[in-house]
Design an enzyme around this catalytic site. Sequence first.
Site, mmCIF file in Angstrom:
data_model
loop_
_atom_site.group_PDB
_atom_site.id
_atom_site.type_symbol
_atom_site.label_atom_id
_atom_site.label_comp_id
_atom_site.label_asym_id
_atom_site.label_seq_id
_atom_site.Cartn_x
_atom_site.Cartn_y
_atom_site.Cartn_z
ATOM 1 N N ASP A 293 12.279 16.165 30.295
ATOM 2 C CA ASP A 293 13.676 16.598 30.376
ATOM 3 C C ASP A 293 14.624 15.524 30.891
ATOM 4 O OD1 ASP A 293 12.642 16.694 32.913
ATOM 5 O OD2 ASP A 293 12.584 18.882 33.004
ATOM 6 N N ASP B 292 5.071 20.025 31.246
ATOM 7 C CA ASP B 292 5.639 20.163 32.574
ATOM 8 C C ASP B 292 5.139 21.446 33.195
ATOM 9 O OD1 ASP B 292 7.281 18.041 32.573
ATOM 10 O OD2 ASP B 292 9.090 19.147 31.995
ATOM 11 N N ASP C 65 12.277 10.222 31.014
ATOM 12 C CA ASP C 65 11.209 10.731 30.162
ATOM 13 C C ASP C 65 11.360 10.243 28.720
ATOM 14 O OD1 ASP C 65 10.050 12.140 32.213
ATOM 15 O OD2 ASP C 65 11.188 13.971 31.814
HETATM 16 P P1 ATP Z 1 7.553 19.523 36.785
HETATM 17 O O1 ATP Z 1 8.766 20.058 36.144
HETATM 18 O O2 ATP Z 1 6.755 18.618 35.954
HETATM 19 O O3 ATP Z 1 6.717 20.554 37.463
HETATM 20 P P2 ATP Z 1 8.764 18.874 39.213
HETATM 21 O O4 ATP Z 1 10.014 19.596 38.923
HETATM 22 O O5 ATP Z 1 7.836 19.429 40.215
HETATM 23 O O6 ATP Z 1 8.020 18.548 37.940
HETATM 24 P P3 ATP Z 1 10.329 16.730 40.119
HETATM 25 O O7 ATP Z 1 11.516 17.520 39.811
HETATM 26 O O8 ATP Z 1 10.223 15.336 39.709
HETATM 27 O O9 ATP Z 1 9.051 17.394 39.585
HETATM 28 O O10 ATP Z 1 10.096 16.854 41.670
HETATM 29 C C1 ATP Z 1 9.096 16.119 42.327
HETATM 30 C C2 ATP Z 1 9.088 16.494 43.771
HETATM 31 O O11 ATP Z 1 10.321 16.140 44.379
HETATM 32 C C3 ATP Z 1 8.946 17.989 44.012
HETATM 33 O O12 ATP Z 1 7.606 18.347 44.136
HETATM 34 C C4 ATP Z 1 9.668 18.192 45.333
HETATM 35 O O13 ATP Z 1 8.795 17.922 46.395
HETATM 36 C C5 ATP Z 1 10.739 17.141 45.303
HETATM 37 N N1 ATP Z 1 12.003 17.693 44.857
HETATM 38 C C6 ATP Z 1 12.255 18.426 43.768
HETATM 39 N N2 ATP Z 1 13.538 18.735 43.657
HETATM 40 C C7 ATP Z 1 14.153 18.184 44.714
HETATM 41 C C8 ATP Z 1 15.507 18.125 45.167
HETATM 42 N N3 ATP Z 1 16.488 18.702 44.490
HETATM 43 N N4 ATP Z 1 15.766 17.475 46.300
HETATM 44 C C9 ATP Z 1 14.779 16.876 46.978
HETATM 45 N N5 ATP Z 1 13.509 16.874 46.618
HETATM 46 C C10 ATP Z 1 13.175 17.529 45.490
#
Ligand code: ATP
Length: 839
Positions: free
Chosen positions: A584, A334, A588
């Site tokens: 997480d 991640d 997954d």
């Molecule tokens: P990784 O941990 O692999 O880097 P990530 O945390 O970027 O993944 P996700 O949490 O799946 O991946 O988020 C994907 C996308 O969704 C983010 O790039 C963001 O644009 C959007 N996003 C993340 N958190 C939120 C939230 N709480 N509300 C709305 N959109 C969100």
Amino acid sequence: MPSTTAEREAMPHGMPVHEVVLLAETDADTGLSGVVAGERLASLGPNRLPERRGPGRLRRMLAQFHNPLIYVLLGAAALTAALGETVDASVVLGVVLVNAIVGYMQEVRAERALDALEAMVRTEATVIRDGTAARITSDDLVPGDLVVLEEGDQVPADLRIVRTRELRVDESALTGESRPAHKDPLPVPHDTALADRANMAYSGTLVTTGGGRGVVVATGADTEIGHVHRLVGTTTTVQTPLTRKLTRFSKLLTVVILGLAVVTVVIGVLRGEPFAEMVTAAVALAVGAIPEGLPAAVTVTLAIGVARMARRNAVIRRLPAVETLGSTTIICTDKTGTLTANAMTVRQVVAGGQRWDVDGIGYSPLGDHPPAPEAVREVLLAGLACNDAHVVLQDDRWTAVGDPTEAALVVSALKAGLTAQDVPERVDELPFTSQRRFMATRHTGGVVYLKGAVERIFEFTGSTDHAAAEELAVRGLRVLAFAQAHVPEDSPLTEDALHGAVLLGLQAMHDPPRPEAVDAVRACQDAGIEVRMITGDHLGTARAIAAHFSLADDAVHARVSPEEKLRLVKQFQADGHVVAMTGDGVNDAPALRRADIGVAMGRGGTDVAKQAADMVLTDDNFSSIRAAVEEGRAVFDNLRKFIIWTLPTNMAEGLVILTAILLGTALPILPVQILWINMTTAVALGLTLAFEPREPNVMRRPPLPPSLPLLTGALVQRILLVSAVLLAGSFAVFHLHGGTLDQARTVAVNVFVAAQIAYLFNCRSLRDLRPHVGFRRNPWLPAGIAVTVALQLLFTYLPVMNTLFHTAPIGWRDWAAVVALAVVAYGVVEVEKWWRRSR
Ligand code: ATP
């Protein structure tokens, strides 16, 4: 099972919610008071399953004798006794007993180390007490507690569901049914089977989707899983593919050796030797050639490895992972939280063609900030409304409660002077999921705020100009878009209803890379392991962050959904990789299970992910994966070192006897003496190898292919070489010795042991010359050697020992020969290493 009608009717699934609440003396909205909860905890005890009771001490001790090798030894003792050699027979029996005690102690130790791990991955629960929600450890739950369930949680106690939101629970741990069961608060008939009680959520089951609330009706041993636990009584297995392979190997060896022993007797008798003597010789061969210490040493080595990993924040949940870690060829990690600190700060807000720069780092909302233009305030308000997080001042530090991304949005809004009072009351929501990539909340009057990944929000607003978002992304910032829509309160809040939303603007946030993770990625690459970033984030952002880690663009997989993670794992495996994959969320779990090493996050991960994983990182940090790989390689090294060290002794002991019979000469070493060598050196010398620190170069060589046999051709050759040296050395001193037979044998035994000490130094490194000596790095080594030397002196000079083991005191000239031969043995192996390296 309740038998009387009254008891049956008191079962919570048969009652309506208000009765359950009444009976549990609680409140369906505010839960218990902290005081009552405390009282109940004091009287009922913690919500924990009773200590796992393994087999009883006696049972476990007896199990030590259930082993073909011990049968051979017991048979040998019986034979020896029948031949009138009662002293020898009792020595053999004594050795069997010592072996059992040592085995028992090692087993208990190894299990204790593994049990301790379980406590490191504690589950927590969200409970409502006195009307406010709090996270507590599941141990502190009491009957009557009002528990909040969220996607990914493990159900912490037996709950009577009082409220649900699309709640589905995987009950396979309890019922074996793999399809998640739908949950609903309505009462069901009293005689409903456990698997069909839709208004109950049982301890140990997993929330796969949705959420809800339930009243605790049973804790600890009173739960359904507690009943099962009591019935079955779990058994820890400290078995891995490797230990199983070794067990099979020792069994095969036992058979071969018994065959050889029979051949010895036959040859000897045909040559006209007395039968009794030949039997003694055969016994010597058998007890000598069987590597009795091997299985125990493997278990101990694995357990030590596991403990070392735990100290470096990687908790192993499945023992075979320790072995697999050493052969990992690709790590899929991640981004957020693992490579970066997951400490988000909004840096810039873009709205209506204006940019508002935000100062400060961390979650502190304090400080002087320039006034925000109206369009920017709209974006900030959307971020504050469409949000489940908040920030608190804790021990003089502002910390995020909830999702760090959302906490950052709270902070940026507070910096502009907005407060929770500015947000209209929320009516309902579309929660954020990794698949959906956005979130929407509806507020009184029907106003809906949306926030999420830029492309997703643009789908609803019909926007096409990505330039501003791209420009922020390539700076490594995580960009979220915000929009506003109107959906009347009486029509359902669906994704379709959001089309035509109006774009409000963007917020871009910074998440600093973890400095230690930068080093860790490089270390893994140096170790021949490919590192790939698998993220749900935008490609531009992901690449910019990857650049910090010197990861090439093609090592970045962006906007990956959990299903794609599974596909990636399969693809890498098809390419012949041994894959470690982090995760997480609930979704997954399949990828974690499929990966060779599924790695779950201990802090940010869901219980579902932790259960599916082979390893849990207690600090969510990439550098802990590197640590685990490093230790995994060290464990594998130490196992090989032990095997390489122990086999030549066994082989040489067998060969000494066989050769003596074939040549028709006296035995240079007696059966009891062979037993003595094996028992003392395996523990005092061999086990010290399990404590060897990892070699400095473990992370500077390619991963070992998983198909690589434990013993490569080169190592087999070394075993043969050392066996030959031991054989020649002991024969030489025995036959050249001018003293009594007992003295000659005593010298031969001492040569064996001294050579084993010398060879131990060779084995500290399998390849390197001048193995990184230095006793300080492994204090067990000098201790083991000191014990061995002391034992040999007793063996040689103590009259009782002389009687028991047919030994006799020897002179300094003999000792000189012993030491000289040991030095020669050491030199021969180092020369062999040098020769092999120079080729
Ligand atoms: P990784 O941990 O692999 O880097 P990530 O945390 O970027 O993944 P996700 O949490 O799946 O991946 O988020 C994907 C996308 O969704 C983010 O790039 C963001 O644009 C959007 N996003 C993340 N958190 C939120 C939230 N709480 N509300 C709305 N959109 C969100």
